[in-house]
Design an enzyme around this catalytic site. Structure first.
Site, short mmCIF file in Angstrom:
data_model
loop_
_atom_site.label_atom_id
_atom_site.label_comp_id
_atom_site.label_asym_id
_atom_site.label_seq_id
_atom_site.Cartn_x
_atom_site.Cartn_y
_atom_site.Cartn_z
N ARG A 23 30.45 -0.79 40.73
CA ARG A 23 30.68 -2.24 40.69
C ARG A 23 31.98 -2.63 39.98
NH1 ARG A 23 26.20 -6.60 40.21
NH2 ARG A 23 26.38 -6.19 37.99
N CYS A 47 34.58 -24.66 2.70
CA CYS A 47 33.79 -23.45 3.00
C CYS A 47 32.82 -23.15 1.86
CB CYS A 47 34.74 -22.27 3.22
SG CYS A 47 33.91 -20.68 3.24
N CYS A 50 33.79 -19.68 -0.02
CA CYS A 50 35.03 -19.48 -0.78
C CYS A 50 34.77 -19.59 -2.29
CB CYS A 50 36.08 -20.52 -0.35
SG CYS A 50 37.05 -20.01 1.08
N HIS A 111 39.49 -16.21 2.82
CA HIS A 111 38.78 -16.88 3.91
C HIS A 111 39.28 -16.39 5.27
CE1 HIS A 111 36.54 -20.34 5.58
NE2 HIS A 111 37.55 -20.48 6.41
N ASN A 151 27.45 -10.13 11.32
CA ASN A 151 27.54 -10.91 12.54
C ASN A 151 28.93 -11.49 12.55
OD1 ASN A 151 25.50 -11.08 14.34
ND2 ASN A 151 24.54 -12.88 13.44
N SER A 159 27.90 -18.62 11.70
CA SER A 159 28.10 -20.03 11.41
C SER A 159 29.29 -20.30 10.49
CB SER A 159 26.83 -20.61 10.79
OG SER A 159 26.45 -19.84 9.68
N HIS A 162 34.29 -17.34 7.20
CA HIS A 162 34.64 -16.55 6.00
C HIS A 162 33.96 -15.18 6.13
CE1 HIS A 162 35.76 -16.63 1.55
NE2 HIS A 162 35.30 -15.41 1.80
N HIS A 164 31.90 -12.14 5.98
CA HIS A 164 30.75 -11.78 5.13
C HIS A 164 29.74 -10.98 5.93
CE1 HIS A 164 29.28 -15.36 7.30
NE2 HIS A 164 28.05 -14.92 7.04
N GLN A 166 25.36 -9.53 5.70
CA GLN A 166 24.06 -9.91 5.16
C GLN A 166 23.21 -8.69 4.91
OE1 GLN A 166 22.09 -13.42 6.88
NE2 GLN A 166 23.67 -13.41 8.44
ZN LIG Z 1 35.78 -19.36 2.84
#
Ligand SMILES: [Zn+2]
Ligand SMILES: [Zn+2]
Length: 346
Positions: A23, A47, A50, A111, A151, A159, A162, A164, A166
């Site tokens: 394909r 933010c 920050c 950031h 993520n 969301s 900045h 990061h 988890q």
């Molecule tokens: Zn930030």
């Protein structure tokens, strides 16, 4: 060899993926556009990640200069020993209580700098933070699993830009770990070797799916990968937890993480979105010789900064399917520059 439709087996989960290499020759009618990356400031007064800024509930962030860890203000889990089991009045309506801790780990005060743009010592510091946090959370009585993950990008539902990651630590094993534990245990019992150690040895011998490796880690497109540029990062030394890494291995891991992230960004000259995370053995006090520390990278982009793969239709209802083969994806990730496109002046 792989130019007609076939299925590939994922020995870690027991799932299959449908591969349709023929394909990739079909005409593409969609638009491929260059996406101008949003220019972010070094510091954003609005933010909540920050340094010095206010978070939910009026808590003020410290003026941190390395990583910064805090309990998620909107945690999916709450800590403490499990409550008494829910009474179920029907065998088809089963639920059990879950408890845990959700934390946020900011990579650095900057950031505007994502993982591939950070210097090696900063990435080493991030890994050391993940390691310390894993050790602290994994030692709690009510914790069985520690999931470190990132993520990246709005496309993945992140969301806040900045940079990061988890950490979700919980009292019971989640689905993916349950499947991988079962597969690796059976394999170790039958072969006397960890599944991923045998798989890694074979892939390093063949080389065609390897993207980047150093003395302690290898990043490869797994034979059974589902996402177009999915990667599996495997530790060379048998180890089940991040805490087992030596300082030399942490440096090596930082180098591989940086290389993966640079190559991803260079592929479509964009800040490449993905979900990534480490899979560690359960924190149950047992010896987990079957387990090999590894990380998965699941990036959605397919052919440009704006054209992504969707897991819809047949994939939701039947099984995952891919067009570009893992071998071709690995070749493309090997071919791109090892220097970030923003630094190489393109
Ligand atoms: Zn930030
Ligand atoms: Zn895994």
């Amino acid at each position: 060899m792989f130019d007609s439709p076939h299925r590939r087996f994922n020995p870690l989960t027991g799932d299959w993926v449908l591969v349709s290499p023929q394909r990739t020759k079909r005409p593409w009618l969609g638009q491929v556009e260059k996406v101008q990356p949003e220019k972010l400031p070094r510091y954003d007064p609005t933010c909540y990640l920050c340094p010095g800024n206010e978070r939910a509930g009026g808590i003020k962030n410290p003026d941190y200069d390395g990583t910064f860890v805090f309990d998620n203000d909107f945690a999916a889990l709450t800590p403490g020993p499990l409550q008494e089991s829910h009474a179920s009045d029907h065998p088809l309506l089963v639920s059990v209580p879950e408890s845990g801790v959700c934390r946020v780990v900011c990579f650095s005060p900057r950031h505007d700098l994502t993982l591939p743009e950070l210097e090696l010592p900063v990435i080493e510091n991030i890994i050391t933070t993940w390691t310390q946090q894993t050790g602290e959370l994994g030692a709690k009585d009510f914790i069985q699993n520690v999931q470190v993950f990132e993520n990246k990008g709005a496309m993945m539902g992140c969301s806040n830009p900045h940079p990061h990651s988890q950490i979700w630590a919980q009292s019971q094993l989640p689905n993916e770990i349950t499947k991988e534990l079962a597969s690796q245990s059976v394999y170790f019992h039958e072969h006397g070797q960890p599944l991923l150690a045998d798989y890694l040895a074979e892939e390093r011998k063949r080389g065609e799916r390897v993207v980047f490796q150093n003395a302690h880690f290898t990043a490869l497109v797994p034979f059974w990968g589902v996402w177009p540029f999915e990667l599996l990062l495997i530790a060379h030394r048998p180890s089940a937890y991040l805490m087992e890494l030596t300082s030399i291995e942490i440096t090596a891991l930082a180098e591989v993480l940086r290389q993966i992230a640079i190559r991803f960004d260079n592929l479509f000259e964009t800040s490449f979105p993905y979900s990534m995370g480490f899979h560690q053995a359960p924190f149950d006090g047992q010896l987990h010789s079957e387990w090999t520390l590894h990380a998965h990278f699941y990036p959605p982009l397919l052919r440009s900064a704006s054209v992504r793969k969707f897991m819809v239709g047949y994939e939701l209802l039947a099984m995952p399917q891919r067009d570009i083969t893992p071998e071709t994806a690995a070749e493309r990730l090997r071919e791109v520059s090892s220097i970030h496109y923003k630094k190489s002046g393109n």
